[in-house]
Design a protein around this motif. Structure first.
Motif, PDB file in Angstrom:
ATOM      1  N   TYR A 133       0.963  -1.150  -0.217  1.00 51.18           N
ATOM      2  CA  TYR A 133       0.036   0.091  -0.114  1.00 51.18           C
ATOM      3  C   TYR A 133       0.809   1.267  -0.017  1.00 51.18           C
ATOM      4  CZ  TYR A 133      -3.594   3.387   1.109  1.00 51.18           C
ATOM      5  OH  TYR A 133      -4.450   4.311   1.339  1.00 51.18           O
ATOM      6  N   GLY A 137      -0.894   3.338  -2.630  1.00 52.35           N
ATOM      7  CA  GLY A 137      -2.066   4.133  -1.969  1.00 52.35           C
ATOM      8  C   GLY A 137      -1.970   5.648  -2.121  1.00 52.35           C
ATOM      9  N   SER A 139      -3.942   7.441   0.407  1.00 52.45           N
ATOM     10  CA  SER A 139      -4.198   8.153   1.635  1.00 52.45           C
ATOM     11  C   SER A 139      -3.064   8.225   2.461  1.00 52.45           C
ATOM     12  CB  SER A 139      -5.301   7.403   2.401  1.00 52.45           C
ATOM     13  OG  SER A 139      -5.402   7.759   3.576  1.00 52.45           O
ATOM     14  N   VAL A 144      -3.251   0.230   7.071  1.00 49.88           N
ATOM     15  CA  VAL A 144      -3.533  -0.793   6.319  1.00 49.88           C
ATOM     16  C   VAL A 144      -2.907  -1.984   7.225  1.00 49.88           C
ATOM     17  CG1 VAL A 144      -3.519  -2.273   4.348  1.00 49.88           C
ATOM     18  CG2 VAL A 144      -3.733   0.344   4.234  1.00 49.88           C
ATOM     19  N   GLU A 383      -7.515   3.803  -4.786  1.00 48.41           N
ATOM     20  CA  GLU A 383      -7.458   3.160  -3.649  1.00 48.41           C
ATOM     21  C   GLU A 383      -7.837   1.739  -3.629  1.00 48.41           C
ATOM     22  OE1 GLU A 383      -6.701   4.175   0.063  1.00 48.41           O
ATOM     23  OE2 GLU A 383      -5.746   5.107  -1.774  1.00 48.41           O
ATOM     24  N   ALA A 386      -5.123  -0.039  -4.975  1.00 54.02           N
ATOM     25  CA  ALA A 386      -4.016  -0.131  -4.051  1.00 54.02           C
ATOM     26  C   ALA A 386      -4.168  -1.342  -2.936  1.00 54.02           C
ATOM     27  CB  ALA A 386      -3.590   0.920  -3.160  1.00 54.02           C
ATOM     28  N   LEU A 387      -5.451  -1.425  -2.449  1.00 52.44           N
ATOM     29  CA  LEU A 387      -5.923  -2.392  -1.582  1.00 52.44           C
ATOM     30  C   LEU A 387      -5.864  -3.791  -2.274  1.00 52.44           C
ATOM     31  CD1 LEU A 387      -9.010  -0.877   0.551  1.00 52.44           C
ATOM     32  CD2 LEU A 387      -6.755  -1.742   1.287  1.00 52.44           C
ATOM     33  N   SER A 390      -2.489  -5.151  -2.589  1.00 53.29           N
ATOM     34  CA  SER A 390      -2.159  -5.575  -1.184  1.00 53.29           C
ATOM     35  C   SER A 390      -2.541  -6.965  -0.790  1.00 53.29           C
ATOM     36  CB  SER A 390      -2.627  -4.394  -0.245  1.00 53.29           C
ATOM     37  OG  SER A 390      -1.915  -3.152  -0.573  1.00 53.29           O
ATOM     38  N   CYS A 404      -8.065  -1.323   6.394  1.00 55.45           N
ATOM     39  CA  CYS A 404      -7.607  -0.402   7.482  1.00 55.45           C
ATOM     40  C   CYS A 404      -8.317  -0.387   8.958  1.00 55.45           C
ATOM     41  CB  CYS A 404      -7.413   0.938   6.886  1.00 55.45           C
ATOM     42  SG  CYS A 404      -9.014   1.712   6.791  1.00 55.45           S
ATOM     43  N   GLN A 420       2.546   8.272   3.629  1.00 62.55           N
ATOM     44  CA  GLN A 420       2.444   6.712   3.778  1.00 62.55           C
ATOM     45  C   GLN A 420       4.055   6.244   4.144  1.00 62.55           C
ATOM     46  OE1 GLN A 420       1.592   8.680   1.153  1.00 62.55           O
ATOM     47  NE2 GLN A 420       0.249   7.691  -0.010  1.00 62.55           N
TER      48      GLN A 420
END
Length: 761
Positions: A133, A137, A139, A144, A383, A386-387, A390, A404, A420
Motif C-alpha cells: 500500500y 495508495g 491516503s 492498512v 484506492e 492499492a487495496l 495488497s 485499514c 505513507q
C-alpha cells in the motif's frame, strides 16, 4: 442634526415589524424581464446541444505526457516521494510508524486468531500488504493491515470450509491441528487472492462508486453487528472452552447457546488471565485519554500487556500448572510464496466479493475523513487498486484479507504521521519482529489476545448509541440500521450484507414511489410559489392550478403521479371525460339518424319521377311535360338533402356543440394547469407517455396544460423522446412557474375548442 437623527432612525427600524421591514426592502428590489417560454429562452441564451466527449478516444492516445500521467496515476509514490520534505516530516513519520508497529504486533497476533489461523500469519498480514500500500495508495494517514471485521469475515469462511470435525483423528478422536491449520491457511490465502482480483478489477474499470450504495447507517450497523460476532467468537478463549464449529445462518445463536451450555467447563486460570489483561488494558486506555495532551505519544498498553503476560506465563508456567492455552510455536523468518488453489475459487467467490466491498468501504470512508481534515485528495479508484494489490500479493505470501484499522489510523495521525512513509516504517518494524523477535511470544496466553480484541471493540460497540440519535433525526435510516444489524446477526456476515444492500435500495425505490405532492400558491407580492397546505399566506392563482412532486417521475411512480394530480385538482377527470364521450356519441348517432331520415324523401321523389316518365307516354308533349316535372321533383329533393347535410355540417362545426357547457356537464374551476417539473432529473418512456396522457386528458375537459422549470438535460431527453409535436410545443414549456402563470392568465379562453373533437365530428 443628521448625527443626532441616526440613532433614532436605527431605533425606529428596530421597532418595525417583520412585514414592514420586508416592505421597505421590497421597494428597493425591482426585476423586469420578458416572459420566456422554452423556445424564447433557447433563442435568447443561444442554447446548443451539448456534444458528448468521446472518452474512449483518449484511452488509445499515445504520448509522452499521457504515459507519464498514467505512470503517476497507478504509481502515486513516484509523484510524492521525490518531493518528500525530509527535514520537516521524517521525524514525525518515524515516531508514528513506531507507534503503529507497537499496536500492529498484538493486533496482528490477535486478529489472526480471530480469523481461525495461527498467530504468526497475522504478522505476515501486517507486513506485506502494508508495504504494497505504501507504493500504490493515495491516503497518507490510514493504517492498512489486520482489522477485526475483516478477520471475523475470514474466520467464518475458514471455519465453514475447514471445520474441526473434518480433521478428527480416528485413533483418539482429537483434532489434527497441524492439518487443520494448513487447510485454513490455504483457504485464507486463496480468499485473499480472490479479494485482490475483485478489487483490482473494479478499480481498473473505475468502479469505485460502488461503495456509494453502502450508506453510513448501513456500514455502521454492519460493523456493529460484526463487532458482536467478534465478541462472541472470543468467548471460547476467555473461558477456555472447546466449541464445535458453526457456520451459516443462526450460527451466532448456536455459538452463544453452546457457550452457555459449557460454562461449567470453564478453565478458571484462563478466565482470570483474560479478566486481568482486560482490566489492565482498560486502565491504560483511560490513562492515555486523561493525559493525552501531556504525553508525547500514548502508552503502548497492548504491547506492555503482551510482554508482561508472556513473562508471567513463562515464569509461572500458566500452561502446565493452570491449563491456560498459549500461542505455541512461532516460526522465525518469512515463508516462501505459494500459489492459490483454483479449486476453491468457485466456493469462495461470493464471500470474496462481500469482503472486497466491505474492506474498500471501510478504507475509503476513513481515507476521505483524513483527506478532508488535512486538505488533500483521495482517488477512490486508485484506492481500490492499492487495496487489491495488497491483498493479491499478500495472498501469494499466505496473508489473509486486510483493510485499514480505525484505532491504528487515529494513532498514526495523532503521533505526527504525515505520509505513507509511516506505514512503510511500521512494516519494517514488523519485519524485524517476524525475523528475530517473534519466537519470544510462544508462551503468550491466547486469553490475553482475546482480551486485546474485546477491549478494542469499544469504539464499534459504542455505535449502539446510533439508535437513539437516528430515532430523533431520521427513522428511515434507523430502519436501515436495525434491518442491517438483525440480518447480519441472524444470517451471518455475507448474507447479512446482501440483505442490507437490497433492503436499502428497495427503500430508496419505495421512497421515490411515495413522494410529497403539493398544489402551489403564490406568496403575496412575490414570484415565489409554495405548498398551500404548509404556507397559510400562499394563495392559489384564480383559474390556474400549479402542481409539483418532490421526486422525479419515472416508471415506478408515474401512475401515482397522474392519479394524485387528478385528485388534487378537485375534478373527477376520468368520469368527466367518459360522460363527455357518451354525450358526443349520442349526438353523432342523432346526426346519423337525421341524415338517414333525409335520404327517404329523396328516394320517394326519385321513384315518383321515374313512374311518370315511363307510364305517361301518349304524346311527345306529355312526355316532355312529365320529364320536366320529374326533373323539378328531383332537383327539389336534391336541394332539400343538400340543405339538410349543410345544416348538419354546420352543426358539426359549431364549437359550442362539443363544449362541456353545451353538453350540460360541470366545468372545472380552472382553465390552466401548470406542472412544476423542477424535481425531474431524468425521463424514461413511461414518463413521456404519462405527460402526453396528462395533456390529452386535461384538454378533453378544456384545461390547457403547461410545464415549467425543466432542467436542460431533461429538455434534451424530451426532445430525444419525440415528446414535442404539433400539439405540444416548446411554447408550452416555460423557464419558471411564474412565467407560466402569467402566460396562462393572459391567454385564458372562456370556451376553448378541442381540435381532436372537431376533427372527429
Amino acid at each position: 442634526m443628521g448625527l443626532s437623527e441616526a440613532p433614532g432612525q436605527r431605533d425606529t427600524q428596530a421597532l418595525l415589524s417583520t412585514t414592514q421591514a420586508m416592505e421597505l426592502r421590497r421597494r428597493d428590489y425591482h426585476v423586469e424581464r420578458p416572459l420566456l417560454n422554452q423556445e424564447q429562452l433557447e433563442e435568447l441564451g443561444s442554447r446548443s446541444s451539448a456534444t458528448g466527449t468521446l472518452q474512449w478516444r483518449t484511452w488509445f492516445r499515445c504520448s509522452h505526457a499521457r504515459a507519464r500521467a498514467l505512470l503517476l496515476q497507478y504509481f502515486p509514490v513516484l509523484a510524492w516521494l521525490p518531493q518528500y520534505p525530509v527535514r520537516d516530516w521524517l521525524l514525525g513519520d518515524l515516531l508514528s510508524g513506531l507507534s503503529v508497529a507497537i499496536m500492529q504486533l498484538p493486533q496482528g497476533l490477535a486478529y489472526a486468531l480471530l480469523a481461525g489461523l495461527p498467530p504468526v500469519f497475522g504478522l505476515y498480514s501486517s507486513f506485506y500488504p502494508v508495504f504494497i500500500y505504501f507504493l500504490f495508495g493515495t491516503s497518507r494517514h490510514i493504517s492498512v493491515g489486520t482489522f477485526a471485521v475483516m478477520s471475523v469475515m475470514v474466520g467464518s469462511v475458514t471455519e465453514s470450509l475447514a471445520p474441526d470435525e473434518a480433521f478428527l483423528q480416528a485413533s483418539n478422536s482429537t483434532v489434527d491441528v497441524a492439518a487443520r491449520d494448513a487447510a485454513r491457511v490455504q483457504v485464507a490465502s486463496t480468499l485473499s487472492v480472490l479479494v485482490g482480483l475483485f478489487q483490482v478489477g473494479l478499480g481498473l474499470v473505475h468502479f469505485g462508486f460502488v461503495v456509494t450504495y453502502l450508506s453510513e447507517p448501513l456500514v455502521r450497523a454492519y460493523t456493529t453487528a460484526a463487532s458482536v460476532q467478534v465478541f462472541v467468537s472470543q468467548l471460547k478463549y476467555v473461558f477456555g472452552l472447546h466449541l464445535s464449529s458453526c457456520s451459516g445462518p443462526l450460527s451466532l445463536i448456536y455459538t452463544v447457546l453452546e457457550v452457555c451450555w459449557k460454562l461449567p467447563q470453564t478453565v478458571v486460570g484462563t478466565m482470570v488471565t483474560a479478566v486481568v489483561a482486560g482490566v489492565v488494558l482498560v486502565l491504560v486506555k483511560l490513562f492515555n485519554d486523561k493525559l493525552r495532551r501531556q504525553l508525547p505519544m500514548p502508552l503502548p498498553g497492548e504491547l506492555l500487556t503482551l510482554i508482561g503476560a508472556t513473562g508471567i506465563s513463562y515464569g509461572v508456567g500458566l500452561q502446565h500448572r493452570f491449563g491456560v492455552d498459549v500461542v505455541g510455536k512461532i516460526p522465525a523468518g518469512l515463508v516462501p510464496p505459494v500459489a492459490p488453489s483454483p479449486q476453491l475459487f468457485a466456493r469462495l467467490v461470493g464471500n470474496a466479493f462481500a469482503i472486497a466491498v466491505v474492506g474498500f468501504a471501510i478504507a475509503i470512508s476513513l481515507g476521505k475523513i483524513f483527506a478532508l481534515r488535512h486538505g488533500y485528495r483521495v482517488d477512490s479508484n486508485q484506492e481500490l487498486v492499492a487495496l487489491g494489490l495488497s491483498n493479491l500479493i499478500g495472498g501469494i505470501f499466505q496473508c489473509f484479507p486486510v483493510s485499514c484499522s480505525m484505532s491504528r489510523s487515529l494513532v498514526q495521525e495523532s503521533t505526527g504521521g504525515n505520509t505513507q512513509v509511516a506505514g512503510a516504517i511500521s512494516s519494517l518494524f514488523i519485519l524485524i519482529i517476524i525475523v528475530k523477535l517473534g519466537e519470544l511470544f510462544q508462551d503468550l496466553p491466547k486469553a490475553v489476545l482475546a482480551a486485546v480484541i474485546i477491549v478494542n471493540l469499544k469504539g464499534m460497540l459504542m455505535q449502539f448509541t446510533d439508535i437513539c440519535s437516528l430515532w430523533k433525526a431520521n427513522r428511515v435510516d434507523l430502519l436501515i440500521w436495525l434491518v442491517t444489524f438483525v440480518a447480519t446477526i441472524l444470517l451471518n456476515l455475507d448474507l447479512g450484507l446482501a440483505v442490507a444492500v437490497v433492503f436499502s435500495l428497495l427503500l430508496v425505490v419505495v421512497r421515490t414511489q411515495l413522494p410529497h405532492y403539493a398544489v402551489l400558491g403564490q406568496v403575496p407580492d412575490t414570484d415565489i410559489y409554495r405548498d398551500v397546505a404548509e404556507y397559510s399566506e400562499a394563495r392559489e392563482v384564480p383559474g390556474v392550478k400549479v402542481f409539483r412532486s418532490s421526486a422525479t417521475m419515472y416508471f415506478a411512480n408515474a401512475e401515482l403521479y397522474s392519479d394524485t394530480l387528478k385528485q388534487r385538482c378537485g375534478v373527477n377527470v376520468d368520469h368527466l371525460i367518459s360522460q363527455k364521450k357518451k354525450l358526443l356519441r349520442k349526438q353523432e348517432l342523432k346526426l346519423k339518424r337525421l341524415q338517414k331520415e333525409n335520404k327517404l324523401p329523396k328516394q320517394a321523389a326519385a321513384s315518383k319521377g321515374t313512374s311518370i316518365s315511363i307510364n305517361v307516354n301518349t304524346s311527345v308533349t306529355d312526355i316532355e311535360s312529365n320529364d320536366v316535372e320529374g326533373s323539378k321533383a328531383k332537383v327539389s329533393a336534391g336541394t332539400e338533402l343538400e340543405d339538410t347535410a349543410a345544416r348538419g355540417q354546420e352543426d358539426a362545426k359549431a364549437p359550442d356543440m362539443s363544449s362541456l357547457k353545451t353538453l350540460g356537464l360541470p366545468q372545472p374551476d380552472f382553465h390552466s394547469l401548470i406542472l412544476d417539473l423542477s424535481s425531474l432529473s431524468f425521463v424514461d418512456t413511461v414518463c413521456l407517455k404519462s405527460l402526453k396522457n396528462i395533456f390529452r386528458d386535461f384538454r378533453e375537459i378544456e384545461v390547457e396544460v403547461y410545464m415549467a422549470a425543466c432542467h436542460s438535460p431533461v429538455v434534451t431527453q424530451l426532445e430525444a423522446g419525440h415528446f414535442f409535436d404539433a400539439s405540444i410545443t416548446k411554447q408550452h414549456l416555460f423557464a419558471s412557474v411564474h412565467d407560466a402563470v402569467i402566460f396562462a392568465l393572459q391567454h385564458q379562453r372562456s370556451s376553448p375548442v378541442n381540435p381532436v373533437l372537431v376533427t372527429k365530428l
